[in-house]
Design a protein around this motif. Structure first.
Motif, mmCIF file in Angstrom:
data_model
loop_
_atom_site.group_PDB
_atom_site.id
_atom_site.type_symbol
_atom_site.label_atom_id
_atom_site.label_comp_id
_atom_site.label_asym_id
_atom_site.label_seq_id
_atom_site.Cartn_x
_atom_site.Cartn_y
_atom_site.Cartn_z
ATOM 1 N N SER A 278 16.043 -3.154 -8.235
ATOM 2 C CA SER A 278 16.401 -3.837 -9.474
ATOM 3 C C SER A 278 15.163 -4.392 -10.176
ATOM 4 N N LEU A 279 14.151 -4.748 -9.408
ATOM 5 C CA LEU A 279 12.939 -5.288 -10.026
ATOM 6 C C LEU A 279 12.035 -4.183 -10.567
ATOM 7 N N GLY A 280 11.994 -3.079 -9.852
ATOM 8 C CA GLY A 280 11.108 -1.996 -10.282
ATOM 9 C C GLY A 280 9.712 -2.163 -9.708
ATOM 10 N N LYS A 281 9.013 -1.075 -9.662
ATOM 11 C CA LYS A 281 7.733 -1.032 -8.955
ATOM 12 C C LYS A 281 6.712 -2.055 -9.471
ATOM 13 N N ILE A 282 6.593 -2.123 -10.788
ATOM 14 C CA ILE A 282 5.555 -3.003 -11.357
ATOM 15 C C ILE A 282 5.770 -4.454 -10.973
ATOM 16 N N THR B 3 0.836 -1.201 0.000
ATOM 17 C CA THR B 3 0.000 0.000 0.000
ATOM 18 C C THR B 3 0.876 1.258 0.000
ATOM 19 N N GLU B 4 1.905 1.210 0.850
ATOM 20 C CA GLU B 4 2.772 2.383 0.959
ATOM 21 C C GLU B 4 3.454 2.725 -0.365
ATOM 22 N N ILE B 5 3.936 1.707 -1.065
ATOM 23 C CA ILE B 5 4.678 2.033 -2.291
ATOM 24 C C ILE B 5 3.748 2.351 -3.452
ATOM 25 N N SER B 6 2.474 2.050 -3.300
ATOM 26 C CA SER B 6 1.575 2.297 -4.423
ATOM 27 C C SER B 6 1.534 3.779 -4.802
ATOM 28 N N SER B 7 1.791 4.631 -3.823
ATOM 29 C CA SER B 7 1.772 6.056 -4.124
ATOM 30 C C SER B 7 3.117 6.558 -4.662
ATOM 31 N N GLN B 8 4.131 5.708 -4.565
ATOM 32 C CA GLN B 8 5.458 6.102 -5.059
ATOM 33 C C GLN B 8 5.473 6.046 -6.583
ATOM 34 N N GLU B 9 6.192 6.972 -7.150
ATOM 35 C CA GLU B 9 6.304 6.939 -8.601
ATOM 36 C C GLU B 9 7.374 5.931 -9.018
ATOM 37 N N LYS B 10 8.493 6.012 -8.292
ATOM 38 C CA LYS B 10 9.605 5.140 -8.617
ATOM 39 C C LYS B 10 10.246 4.693 -7.299
ATOM 40 N N LEU B 11 10.680 3.448 -7.241
ATOM 41 C CA LEU B 11 11.282 2.977 -6.006
ATOM 42 C C LEU B 11 12.727 3.461 -5.891
ATOM 43 N N SER B 12 13.036 4.093 -4.765
ATOM 44 C CA SER B 12 14.407 4.531 -4.538
ATOM 45 C C SER B 12 14.723 4.383 -3.064
#
Length: 465
Positions: free
Chosen positions: A450-454, A396-405
Motif C-alpha cells: 500500500s505504501l509503494g517502493k519509494i 537492499t533486497e527490494i532495491s532491485s525490485q521494480e514494484k513491490l508485490s
RNA sequence: GGUCCCUUCGUCUAUCGGUUAGGACACAUGGUUUUCAUCCAUGAAAGAGGGGUUCGAUUCCCCUAGGGACCGCCA
C-alpha cells in the motif's frame, strides 16, 4: 378508503434527535409500504423558540437517512388564520367557550390543588356562564368544552384498546388570550386539512390524542387512525432528550456511523420482522408494518449501533466506501491529499476489516495519509541492532525490485527469517514499526504494497540511520 | 399524587396455549492467522413475584412489585 397519508410534525425548537428520526422513519415506511404519501409539517407556532437553523437541521437529518417527504414542507405558522377560524366555529356550535379567569385565579387554584394533593383540573367556571357577566378588564382565552361524562376508547394500532374517563380531560385552551391558537387545536386542524389518515407518534402524545379526537368529533370530521409508539430510552432508562449527547444524526456521523447503519438500527429498535436483522431500504419498505412494533420502550445500545455500522462498512462496495470516507475525513478530520487517494482506495479492502466506524478506517489509514512516521520510545527500542540489520538487508533486497508485490516479497522475507534464525514476527515487527509507527496494523505485505517502493525505502532509511 | 402504558438472556427481540424458550449484539473460551483485527466453532445467559383459568401456561385474566409517559396560555 382514502389514500394512506402520514406525517411527521416536529417543532423546530431544537435539533432533531434520533428518537424523532425513528418516528419519522416509521411514518415514512408505513406510508410507503401502503403506497401512500408522507408529509413533513414544521410546527413553528412557538415564535420565541422556533429557529430556522433547527428547521434546516431537521430537513437535513431526514434527507441524510433516506427519508423523502411528499410535496413541500407544511409550515404550520402559515395556517394560523385557519386555526382561529375553526376555533370560532367551535365557539359558534357550542363546543368551546370564552374563559375570563385571570392568571392569578388559575395559579391560585393550582396552588390549592397541590396543597390538597389532588390533581389540578380547570374548574370549568366559565363553561356555562353568560357572556354578559364577563369582566371587561380581562382578555379571555377560548377553551374547548370537553366531555364530562362517560369514557372514550381509542383503538390504538400499536397499544390496542385504551380507555380513559372523559372527566380526566380538562377544558383545554385552544386560543390564548393573545388570540393565537395552541398546539392541540393547530395539530388537529392541520391533520384534518392535510388529510392525514394515520397518526404515528410517540406515546408521550397519547393524552393529546384524546383532546384532538374531541376536536375532530366536534367538527364532524372523520377520525384518523392512531398508533402510539413507545419512546426510546437512554442506556439508563430515561426518555431521550435534546440534552443527551450522541443524540442527533450528526453526533453519530461525527464518530463515523453511516446513515444506512443508523437507519437499520433505528428500524430494528422496537420493531421486528421474524429473525431478520439486516434490511436494505427497499426491504424495510417491503416488510414494515405496525404489528411488528413492540409495546415496551427500548434502550439505546451503542455497541449494537457500532456492530451494525461494521456490517455496512464491510458490505457496501469499496468505491462507495471510499467516497464516504473521503467525505467523512473532509468534514470531521482532514482533507485527503490528492497523491494519497489512490493508495487509500487500494488499501480499503484490508483496512475495512479492522473497522467498526469510518473513524476507525481513518485511524487505520493514518500511516498512509501522513508523511511522517512517529515511533514512540518503547516501540523504537524494539528495533535493536539485529532488527536494524534485517531492515538494511531487506532494503537492499527490494532495491532491485521494480514494484513491490507479494510473489517477489515473500521469498525475500522467508530468506531473512532463515538467515537470521528468527520467525515471521522477528522480521515483520521491526518492519511494521518502521513503516507505520505501530506494533499493530494491517498485514506486513499489505503495508508494504500500500505504501509503494519509494515510501518504503524512505521510511526504512530513517530508522537505520 | 392522579391518569395511562409497559415487564422474555446485560441489550434489541422471536414465540400468536403444548418449543431442549430461538436469533442478533455484547461477553467468555478455542481454532485459523503475521501483530491487532477479521473469520470460524463452542459456551454461559431470560419468561419480575403471587394467585387463578386450563389436561397444559412465557402466552389468557386478576393482584402486587418495578419501570416509563403525561399532568403548560410548549409542541
Amino acid at each position: 378508503m382514502s389514500k394512506i397519508a402520514t406525517r411527521f410534525a416536529p417543532s423546530p425548537t431544537g435539533p432533531l434527535h434520533i428518537g424523532g428520526v425513528r418516528t419519522a422513519l416509521f411514518n415514512w415506511l408505513f406510508s410507503k409500504n401502503q403506497g401512500g404519501t408522507f408529509h413533513l409539517r414544521i410546527e413553528d407556532t412557538d415564535k420565541e423558540r422556533s429557529k430556522d437553523e433547527y428547521k434546516d437541521q431537521i430537513i437535513k437529518s431526514l434527507k441524510n437517512i433516506g427519508i423523502e417527504y411528499d410535496g413541500d414542507e407544511y409550515i404550520q405558522s402559515k395556517q394560523i388564520n385557519n386555526h382561529v377560524k375553526i376555533a370560532n366555529e367551535l365557539l359558534q356550535n357550542g363546543h368551546a367557550y370564552k374563559c375570563y379567569c385571570s392568571n392569578e385565579e388559575i395559579e391560585e387554584q393550582k396552588k390549592r390543588a397541590k396543597q390538597k394533593k389532588i390533581p389540578y383540573i380547570y374548574n370549568r367556571k366559565w363553561r356555562d356562564k353568560k357572556e354578559t357577566e364577563a369582566p371587561d378588564n380581562i382578555k379571555p382565552v377560548i377553551r374547548f368544552k370537553s366531555k364530562i361524562e362517560g369514557s372514550t376508547a381509542l383503538k390504538d394500532l400499536v397499544q390496542g384498546d385504551v380507555q380513559i374517563d372523559n372527566n380526566t380531560i380538562e377544558d383545554f385552551i385552544i386560543i390564548r388570550n393573545d388570540g393565537s391558537p395552541t398546539y392541540n387545536l393547530s395539530a388537529a386542524v392541520d391533520d384534518h386539512e392535510m388529510k392525514i389518515t394515520h397518526i404515528i407518534r410517540g406515546d408521550d402524545h397519547k393524552i393529546n390524542t384524546f383532546k384532538q379526537m374531541q376536536i375532530y368529533e366536534a367538527m364532524n370530521w372523520g377520525l384518523p387512525s392512531y398508533a402510539h409508539i413507545p419512546l426510546i430510552h437512554t442506556a439508563d432508562g430515561k426518555k431521550l432528550s435534546k440534552r443527551d449527547r450522541a443524540s442527533t444524526i450528526d453526533d453519530y456521523s461525527n464518530i463515523g456511523i453511516m446513515p444506512e447503519a443508523l437507519r437499520n438500527y433505528l428500524l430494528r429498535l422496537g420493531w421486528s420482522y421474524k429473525d431478520k436483522e439486516i434490511f436494505t431500504l427497499d426491504e424495510s419498505i417491503k416488510y414494515f408494518n405496525l404489528e411488528g412494533i413492540g409495546k415496551s420502550p427500548s434502550k439505546l445500545d451503542i455497541s449494537r449501533i457500532l456492530s451494525m455500522n461494521e456490517h455496512y462498512i464491510k458490505n457496501i462496495n469499496e468505491k462507495e466506501l471510499y467516497e464516504r470516507l473521503e467525505e467523512y475525513c473532509l468534514i470531521y478530520k482532514e482533507k485527503i491529499e490528492t497523491n494519497k487517494k489512490d493508495k487509500l482506495k487500494n488499501s480499503l479492502s484490508f483496512l475495512k476489516n479492522k473497522a467498526k466506524t469510518l473513524e476507525d478506517v481513518y485511524n487505520n489509514s493514518k500511516y498512509i495519509l501522513s508523511n511522517e512516521v512517529i515511533i514512540n520510545k518503547n516501540d523504537l527500542e524494539l528495533i535493536d541492532e539485529k532488527a536494524k540489520k534485517i531492515i538494511i538487508d531487506f532494503k537492499t533486497e527490494i532495491s532491485s525490485q521494480e514494484k513491490l508485490s507479494k510473489p517477489t516479497l515473500e521469498p525475500i522475507i522467508n530468506n531473512l527469517i532463515k538467515k537470521y534464525e528468527t520467525n515471521f514476527k522477528g522480521v515483520g515487527q521491526p518492519l511494521r514499526i518502521a513503516l507505520t509507527g505501530s506494533k499493530f496494523g494491517p498485514g506486513i505485505y499489505d503495508i508494504l504494497m500500500s505504501l509503494g517502493k519509494i515510501d518504503v525505502e524512505m521510511r526504512l532509511s530513517k530508522v537505520i540511520k
